[in-house]
Design a protein around this motif. Structure first.
Motif, short mmCIF file in Angstrom:
data_model
loop_
_atom_site.label_atom_id
_atom_site.label_comp_id
_atom_site.label_asym_id
_atom_site.label_seq_id
_atom_site.Cartn_x
_atom_site.Cartn_y
_atom_site.Cartn_z
N GLU A 61 2.25 4.56 1.78
CA GLU A 61 3.19 4.41 0.67
C GLU A 61 3.89 3.05 0.74
OE1 GLU A 61 6.90 6.79 -1.48
OE2 GLU A 61 5.98 7.59 0.34
N HIS A 62 4.14 2.57 1.96
CA HIS A 62 4.79 1.27 2.16
C HIS A 62 3.86 0.39 3.00
CE1 HIS A 62 8.38 3.09 0.52
NE2 HIS A 62 8.29 4.05 1.42
N ARG A 63 3.61 -0.81 2.53
CA ARG A 63 2.60 -1.67 3.16
C ARG A 63 2.92 -2.01 4.60
NH1 ARG A 63 1.24 -5.96 -1.72
NH2 ARG A 63 0.42 -4.41 -3.19
N GLU A 64 4.21 -2.03 4.94
CA GLU A 64 4.56 -2.36 6.33
C GLU A 64 4.07 -1.31 7.31
OE1 GLU A 64 8.38 -0.92 4.20
OE2 GLU A 64 6.65 -2.19 3.78
N THR A 65 3.65 -0.15 6.80
CA THR A 65 3.11 0.91 7.66
C THR A 65 1.67 0.63 8.07
OG1 THR A 65 4.51 2.49 6.46
CG2 THR A 65 2.77 3.43 7.82
N ASN B 116 -3.80 -3.36 0.73
CA ASN B 116 -2.93 -2.19 0.68
C ASN B 116 -3.57 -0.90 1.18
OD1 ASN B 116 -4.73 -1.87 -1.40
ND2 ASN B 116 -3.23 -1.10 -2.85
N GLY C 45 5.84 6.88 8.58
CA GLY C 45 5.40 6.41 7.28
C GLY C 45 4.49 7.39 6.57
N TYR D 12 2.34 11.44 -1.62
CA TYR D 12 1.58 11.17 -0.41
C TYR D 12 1.59 12.39 0.51
CZ TYR D 12 1.16 6.30 -1.82
OH TYR D 12 0.84 5.15 -2.49
N TYR E 65 5.88 -1.45 -10.09
CA TYR E 65 5.13 -1.39 -8.84
C TYR E 65 5.41 -0.14 -8.00
CZ TYR E 65 4.86 -6.31 -10.12
OH TYR E 65 4.67 -7.48 -10.80
N GLY E 66 6.36 0.70 -8.40
CA GLY E 66 6.65 1.91 -7.62
C GLY E 66 5.41 2.77 -7.47
#
Length: 427
Positions: free
Chosen positions: A104-108, A132, A162, A195, A293-294
């Motif tokens: 869900e979040h790219r930093e993951t 992504n 995440g 997710y 972008y959400g």
């Protein structure tokens, strides 16, 4: 003689099936030389051919093949499954499972890659990454690939925070490119369902097309709800519009367009109400980016609802401040002009830009006194100061604080203080 638009497909087959390559062309051009280099050709023959050069190149190619030691199965597989196969259709059927993982979040993603490296898969997959998501390509057929993905998700949730989703393709006659397209298509349904789950690529359905823009009636209703501050009705309407959707789902891009159409009306509401401070502008831009972008629809709608609630609160605060400013401005004008016997509610109301009835209402609501009572209070306070600090006659003091008739001044003074002006001065 390979056409330019077929070159990438032919290259895929060369990588897949060839051991050594000798290229031949009738065009002695830089472009043909670059093509030969791109497939790591042993030699490039240019017509007319030289027998001696042909013999030399063939001997070199055979020698290269002899020198290459037999590679193990895993390395051979890595030669077959190339990154380009995901994006260029080689029309070669791929019969094994493929997973698509998205965070869900790219930093993951970095943590997810590390977790993949240490996870005990039934068979080790080849791992490919995009900006992504991560693609796992298996080279073996194994029982219940869906259950392995579910086990992966359970263990991930135990060690990481995440949110991720896994889409599984269990095998078919499709090429890797076609499989990847199906995985991506199914992955897009997370926009509606969120997710933390495992999905089957085979369950993907076509999107339902809609007109994304608000009708004139919808615009009128939305404008009315905004102008009237009907937060609950707005919330109910947005829930009915965007929640509890069932498959087949509406096309996500069109839904984002519809949400931006709603936000455009909210923006006009901000201008109508004069909400142009920096905090509001920053908040608006944040909501606009979330709509674009959400990753999940219900969170986008929740952010929009919170933003509208924030604007309603801002309007209420502005109205409170505006009323306070009007009242204070009116009192200030009365304190500066109390000595004019002709000072009236109409004059003060005109000064502060309100109607006499509205000014009278907000004065009474805040101070529980009418305009006349407040003006008399201000005049008598000034009279008390003059009676105590000067030797001016009571007649002159009455005129100086806005009373035309000294006798009337004395009666009013006594009714409010219990003493005559003379008794007040002598006490």
């Amino acid at each position: 003689m390979i056409p330019e638009n077929k070159w990438e497909v032919v290259k895929t087959f060369i990588y897949r099936y060839s051991g050594q390559v000798i290229a031949i062309t009738a065009e002695a051009t830089f472009e043909r030389a670059m093509q030969a280099m791109s497939i790591k050709a042993v030699d490039l023959w240019v017509k007319p051919l030289s027998p001696s050069r042909m013999k030399s190149a063939i001997q070199q190619a055979v020698g290269n093949l002899t020198a290459i030691r037999k590679k193990n199965t895993e390395i051979e597989f890595e030669q077959v499954i190339r990154y380009e196969s995901l994006f260029i259709d080689d029309y070669v059927p791929f019969h094994y499972p493929v997973y698509l993982l998205e965070a869900e979040h790219r930093e993951t993603l970095n943590d997810l890659r590390a977790f993949i490296n240490q996870f005990d898969f039934d068979y080790k997959p080849s791992v490919f990454s995009t900006h992504n998501c991560i693609i796992l390509v298996f080279r073996h057929d194994f029982p219940e690939p869906l259950k392995q993905a579910q086990r992966f998700l359970r263990e991930w949730k135990h060690v990481e925070a995440g949110s991720i989703v896994i889409v599984v393709h269990t095998g078919s006659e499709d090429s890797l490119f076609q499989i990847y397209m199906k995985l991506i298509r199914m992955m897009e349904t997370t926009f509606f369902i969120g997710y933390e789950q495992v999905l089957l690529a085979e369950d993907a359905q076509d999107w339902v097309e809609i007109d994304p823009f608000l009708t004139m009636e919808e615009q009128r209703n939305l404008i009315f709800m905004l102008d009237e501050g009907q937060g609950d009705k707005l919330k109910t309407w947005l829930y009915e519009e965007f929640f509890d959707m069932q498959s087949p789902y509406l096309e996500p891009g069109l839904l984002r367009t519809r949400l931006t159409s709603i936000l455009a009306q909210v923006r006009r509401f901000m201008f109508r109400k004069g909400i142009t401070n920096q905090d509001s502008e920053v908040y608006y831009k944040k909501v606009f980016e979330i709509i674009l972008y959400g990753p999940v629809l219900y969170r986008i709608v929740q952010e929009l609802i919170l933003f509208i609630h924030y604007l309603f609160q801002t309007v209420k605060e502005q109205q409170m401040y505006a009323k306070a400013d009007v009242v204070e401005s009116a009192i200030s004008y009365m304190e500066n002009h109390y000595n004019y016997a002709t000072l009236s509610l109409t004059e003060v109301a005109e000064h502060v830009g309100r109607s006499p009835s509205h000014l009278s209402h907000i004065l009474t609501k805040k101070y529980h006194q009418s305009f006349r009572e407040m003006l008399i209070y201000i005049r008598l306070q000034k009279a008390k100061e003059l009676l105590g600090s000067t030797d001016e006659s009571i007649q002159n003091i009455a005129v100086s604080v806005g009373f035309r008739n000294p006798n009337y001044f004395s009666r009013v003074f006594k009714s409010y203080t219990g003493l005559t002006p003379r008794e007040w001065r002598l006490r």
